[in-house]
Design an enzyme around this catalytic site. Structure first.
Site, PDB file in Angstrom:
ATOM      1  N   GLU A 182      -6.150 -10.610  -0.785  1.00  9.54           N
ATOM      2  CA  GLU A 182      -6.970 -10.630   0.353  1.00  9.54           C
ATOM      3  C   GLU A 182      -8.394 -10.459   0.025  1.00  9.54           C
ATOM      4  O   GLU A 182      -9.040  -9.512   0.471  1.00  9.54           O
ATOM      5  CB  GLU A 182      -6.459  -9.352   1.051  1.00  9.54           C
ATOM      6  CG  GLU A 182      -4.947  -9.158   1.473  1.00  9.54           C
ATOM      7  CD  GLU A 182      -4.380  -7.842   1.998  1.00  9.54           C
ATOM      8  OE1 GLU A 182      -5.244  -7.212   2.650  1.00  9.54           O
ATOM      9  OE2 GLU A 182      -3.261  -7.364   1.825  1.00  9.54           O
ATOM     10  N   GLU A 204       0.737  -1.282  -0.098  1.00 10.46           N
ATOM     11  CA  GLU A 204      -0.204  -0.131  -0.039  1.00 10.46           C
ATOM     12  C   GLU A 204       0.953   1.110  -0.018  1.00 10.46           C
ATOM     13  O   GLU A 204       0.641   2.362   0.729  1.00 10.46           O
ATOM     14  CB  GLU A 204      -0.796  -0.035   1.182  1.00 10.46           C
ATOM     15  CG  GLU A 204      -1.881  -1.086   1.085  1.00 10.46           C
ATOM     16  CD  GLU A 204      -2.852  -1.123   2.407  1.00 10.46           C
ATOM     17  OE1 GLU A 204      -2.829  -0.410   3.337  1.00 10.46           O
ATOM     18  OE2 GLU A 204      -3.595  -2.086   2.685  1.00 10.46           O
TER      19      GLU A 204
END
Length: 463
Positions: A371, A261
């Site tokens: 995820e 991220e």
């Protein structure tokens, strides 16, 4: 006399033209009816409705289990209806149906209306498919790992988690315990207990271990966040951490999310302590250190991934991620891209997901749906998991697994679901970050480890 004859001819021509226009209007057919949302939905019936069409005398109603109307529900193939609605009966509970209508006036029939979807209430009588996920995935012509996010305390032999994990999954990712914060307690000081347990469990049971994640802005230990040394010394601390972790698990952890991220939602580099203290090339530096550590430890097969979320429906973010990926690819430092896929049942679309993933495929990179979960209550509009949402979730899981399964063999790595059970997912418990202080049902198993329709949808995506 001549004018009189001309007038008569004109009247005759007008008469023929009028008749022709009238007949043409009839030949053009009736207006297209507009079908409306179903009403009075029960376990076994619903009321199909539509708007009035001028000049129509009857309507023809079709009801099907498929949106292309390849087959029809018995007695509902062009069923003649004289009213503007019809109660459709003899249906199964918890099942999706489709209906459409045409207007009719003797031999004239309009084209089809829009198609309405309706799901009967109750539960489907069709049992869920009990096949284990990894069993079916392993039988594919081009198999891939089916993963799950885990916690160390779930890995007790004989526990419900242990049984389900060994039956269903072929790969594991630590939900949090292999990030920097829980491992690094001070410069060069480490708490390996949870990470060691996770890695040993995977290795002992022939389960792939994916390392998640070496560098993430939300898992920076306090000692490093508040580091008083120079920026160069800060960078050396990060390098030492990456080197020590990769070296310890060389040959045991098969892949790592090196940086997680790094891109903000507005498409710029996320403002983090790493960007501030190490500069815009910090992502590349971290990958370089991870690769060097693996090579030095003799692990030539370690796969390095960049991992991020919400890139499919956020083009500025997607573009910046690929700027990073392209730089890493040019330096021969990256093997794959992790697409988190914390999706909702509303978005992103199939086309958006395919476009995003195919950019990485075109670059010859491995794809990890890393995820995956599916928020079914993003707006807080339901208080219980309705059968309608259940079937929508099944369809969305099937859709994304089908997308992944269609990838070329060389680009497949793993598809990892982010957690075991609905009641333990991060989504219902993350009311601060997500602003959703209500319940949700995002995973493949309910609170009692009962398989859901989403699990069946996953299996159907492998067909």
């Amino acid at each position: 006399m001549k004018n009189k004859i001309l007038l008569i001819c004109t009247m005759i021509l007008f008469s023929f033209t009028s008749c022709s226009n009238e007949n043409e209007g009839m030949n053009n057919g009736l207006k297209i009816p507009m079908a409306n949302a179903a009403a009075d939905v029960t376990n076994t019936s619903f009321r199909a409705k539509w708007n009035y069409v001028s000049l129509s005398k009857t309507y023809l109603l079709d009801v099907s289990l498929s949106p292309d109307f390849a087959t029809f529900v018995p007695n509902y193939n062009s069923k003649v209806v004289t009213d503007l609605n019809e109660v459709v009966t003899g249906l199964d509970g918890g099942t999706k149906y489709y209906y459409r209508v045409r207007a009719q006036n003797e031999s004239q029939i309009s084209v089809y209306s829009n198609v309405i979807t309706v799901i009967t209430t109750g539960s489907s009588v069709i049992p869920e498919d009990p096949t284990f996920l990894k069993v079916k995935a392993n039988k594919l012509a081009n198999p891939f790992f089916v993963g799950v996010a885990i916690k160390a305390n779930q890995l007790t032999s004989g526990s419900a988690y242990d049984v389900v994990l060994k039956n269903e999954f072929s790969s594991i990712s630590a939900e949090y315990e292999m990030k920097m914060d829980p491992i690094s307690t001070a410069s060069g000081v480490y708490n390996w207990s949870a990470a060691d347990k996770i890695v040993k469990y995977g290795n002992d049971n022939g389960i792939n271990v994916h390392g998640h994640a070496l560098v993430w802005h939300n898992a920076v230990p306090a000692w490093l966040k508040n580091f008083k040394g120079t920026d160069a010394e800060f960078a050396l601390e990060v390098k030492k951490y990456i080197t020590d972790v990769v070296t310890r698990y060389a040959g045991k952890v098969k892949s790592w999310d090196v940086v997680n991220e790094a891109v903000a939602d507005n498409g710029t580099m996320r403002s983090t302590v790493f960007l501030t203290r190490m500069g815009p090339d910090y992502v590349k530096d971290c990958f370089k250190w991870a690769r060097e550590a693996a090579n030095a430890a003799g692990d030539k097969d370690l796969l390095l991934f960049y991992n991020d979320y919400a890139t499919s429906d956020n083009l500025p973010k997607q573009n910046q991620v690929y700027v990073i990926v392209d730089a890493l690819k040019a330096a021969s430092l990256i093997d794959g891209v992790g697409f988190q896929m914390h999706n909702t049942y509303l978005s992103p679309t199939k086309a958006q997901i395919e476009t995003d993933i195919n950019k990485a495929v075109a670059k010859g990179l491995k794809i990890h749906i890393s995820e995956l979960d599916m928020a079914m209550n993003p707006k807080g509009d339901i208080t219980t998991f309705t059968n309608e949402r259940n079937l929508l979730q099944k369809a969305k899981y099937k859709e994304i697994v089908k997308i992944y399964n269609a990838l070329p063999k060389a680009n497949k790595y793993a598809l990892t679901v982010w957690g075991f059970k609905d009641n333990e997912s991060w989504i219902p418990f993350n009311s601060v970050d997500l602003n959703r202080p209500w319940n949700d049902w995002p995973l493949l198993f309910d609170a009692n480890f009962k398989i859901k329709s989403a699990h069946t949808g996953f299996l159907e995506g492998l067909d």
